[in-house]
Design an enzyme around this catalytic site. Structure first.
Site, PDB file in Angstrom:
ATOM      1  N   THR A 292      92.088  24.414  58.007  1.00 24.45           N
ATOM      2  CA  THR A 292      92.232  25.845  57.768  1.00 24.45           C
ATOM      3  C   THR A 292      93.556  26.363  58.313  1.00 24.45           C
ATOM      4  O   THR A 292      94.087  27.365  57.829  1.00 24.45           O
ATOM      5  CB  THR A 292      91.054  26.607  58.403  1.00 24.45           C
ATOM      6  OG1 THR A 292      89.833  26.038  57.926  1.00 24.45           O
ATOM      7  CG2 THR A 292      91.072  28.080  58.069  1.00 24.45           C
TER       8      THR A 292
ATOM      9  N   TYR B 199      86.694  14.141  63.545  1.00 28.95           N
ATOM     10  CA  TYR B 199      86.400  15.030  62.422  1.00 28.95           C
ATOM     11  C   TYR B 199      85.982  14.175  61.233  1.00 28.95           C
ATOM     12  O   TYR B 199      86.796  13.436  60.666  1.00 28.95           O
ATOM     13  CB  TYR B 199      87.647  15.854  62.104  1.00 28.95           C
ATOM     14  CG  TYR B 199      87.479  16.951  61.085  1.00 28.95           C
ATOM     15  CD1 TYR B 199      86.243  17.305  60.567  1.00 28.95           C
ATOM     16  CD2 TYR B 199      88.591  17.667  60.652  1.00 28.95           C
ATOM     17  CE1 TYR B 199      86.110  18.325  59.648  1.00 28.95           C
ATOM     18  CE2 TYR B 199      88.481  18.698  59.733  1.00 28.95           C
ATOM     19  CZ  TYR B 199      87.238  19.015  59.237  1.00 28.95           C
ATOM     20  OH  TYR B 199      87.117  20.027  58.318  1.00 28.95           O
TER      21      TYR B 199
ATOM     22  N   LYS C 277      83.141  16.879  64.900  1.00 32.05           N
ATOM     23  CA  LYS C 277      83.053  17.997  63.967  1.00 32.05           C
ATOM     24  C   LYS C 277      82.485  17.427  62.679  1.00 32.05           C
ATOM     25  O   LYS C 277      83.107  16.574  62.027  1.00 32.05           O
ATOM     26  CB  LYS C 277      84.417  18.649  63.723  1.00 32.05           C
ATOM     27  CG  LYS C 277      84.321  19.831  62.757  1.00 32.05           C
ATOM     28  CD  LYS C 277      85.685  20.427  62.431  1.00 32.05           C
ATOM     29  CE  LYS C 277      85.514  21.534  61.378  1.00 32.05           C
ATOM     30  NZ  LYS C 277      86.823  22.060  60.921  1.00 32.05           N
TER      31      LYS C 277
ATOM     32  N   VAL D  15      82.270  24.901  64.411  1.00 28.16           N
ATOM     33  CA  VAL D  15      83.671  25.227  64.156  1.00 28.16           C
ATOM     34  C   VAL D  15      83.692  25.898  62.791  1.00 28.16           C
ATOM     35  O   VAL D  15      83.489  25.252  61.769  1.00 28.16           O
ATOM     36  CB  VAL D  15      84.572  23.982  64.161  1.00 28.16           C
ATOM     37  CG1 VAL D  15      86.020  24.377  63.863  1.00 28.16           C
ATOM     38  CG2 VAL D  15      84.483  23.245  65.487  1.00 28.16           C
TER      39      VAL D  15
END
Length: 302
Positions: A53, A141, A169, A209
């Site tokens: 992001t 991640y 994540k 998150v």
């Protein structure tokens, strides 16, 4: 009856923060500081910088380090800062990890190398080399829909033995695999998909998150707080009320970066343009985002 949650090394309510740019396309550090302060003041206890992001593929190494330094100055010790350092190159990732540590990050977010699709033994070696390189704790991640490579549950179980690999994540969309890892390790799980925040928290995740938190930082914090207070009905209601905005921002065919920046800009908050190859949202998309946002915030005030 209470749920036993995994430890939360980076806080529990994290925002995957956008990286504000000036209209000329440069890094807007003043805007980043103002946005970070707003996010923390309104409920976030952790910020992820230079993640997907945050447009990490199109920011320079120097910009990534400068962003950490500026946000640290703005939020002080009110929030944990996790720096996204993952790339498709192990050597480059190590360099970014060391730079983030020097700039003041509290932890590192390391995505599976993309495009090259390394097998699991190479993937494990990649993560271990990065974890060995700095003194910061790592969140791995797992987002195979973007990287093309799954961090398999057995690989995560093995990596959990490394003292600095402490969190995941999770954007795997594999609830069974997630629970298998959670049941066999002490890794802190963070929901990386906004529609899964309450489901994962209910089975013991540490937190989330969130991309949607860029515009409504208080929303999912309220979901966790209600759940922790034993008001599971309200937690479920708040999660359901978020669905239209989550869908508009995350499932409408545009990256969350584009939709978050469009909505933030429409609200007069720091954002600026996206960098190519991404393109701004059009007026119709922005209007739809605003409508979903206004509907949700109206419900939150009831």
């Amino acid at each position: 009856m209470t749920t036993e949650h995994s430890p939360a090394p980076f806080g529990r309510a994290l925002c995957a923060m956008i990286t504000p740019f000036t209209e000329a396309g440069g890094l807007d550090l003043d805007g980043a500081q103002r946005l970070a302060d707003r996010l923390v003041t309104r409920g976030c206890d952790g910020l992820v910088l230079s993640g997907t992001t945050g447009e990490s593929p199109t920011t320079t190494d120097a910009e990534k380090a400068a962003l950490v330094t500026a946000v640290r100055e703005a939020v002080g010790d009110r929030a944990r800062l996790v720096a996204g350092v993952g790339t498709a190159d192990t050597r480059h990732t190590v360099e970014l990890a060391l730079a983030a540590e020097q700039a003041g990050a509290d932890g590192l977010l390391v995505v599976a190398p993309y495009y090259s699709r390394p097998p699991q033994d190479a993937l494990e070696a990649h993560f271990r080399e990065i974890a060995d390189a700095s003194g910061l704790p790592l969140a791995l991640y797992d987002i195979p829909g973007r990287t093309g490579t799954r961090v398999e549950p057995d690989t995560l179980v093995r990596l959990a033995g490394h003292p600095r690999i402490v969190a995941v994540k999770d954007c795997s969309y594999d609830l069974l695999g997630t629970q298998q890892v959670m049941s066999r390790t002490s890794l802190a799980y963070y929901a990386g998909c906004d529609e899964q925040i309450l489901p994962l928290y209910a089975i013991g995740a540490a937190g989330y998150v969130s991309t949607v938190a860029n515009v409504v930082p208080e929303l999912f914090r309220a979901v966790l707080d209600a759940f922790d207070a034993g008001d599971t009905g309200r937690a479920a209601l708040l999660q359901r009320r978020a669905v239209p905005l989550v869908g508009a921002m995350m499932a409408a065919g545009l990256p969350g970066t584009v939709t978050a920046k469009a909505l933030l800009g429409a609200l007069g908050l720091p954002a600026g343009p996206v960098r190519a190859p991404l393109r701004r949202a059009d007026r119709g998309t922005t209007d739809a985002l605003l409508s979903a946002y206004e509907e949700l915030t109206g419900q939150l005030q009831v």
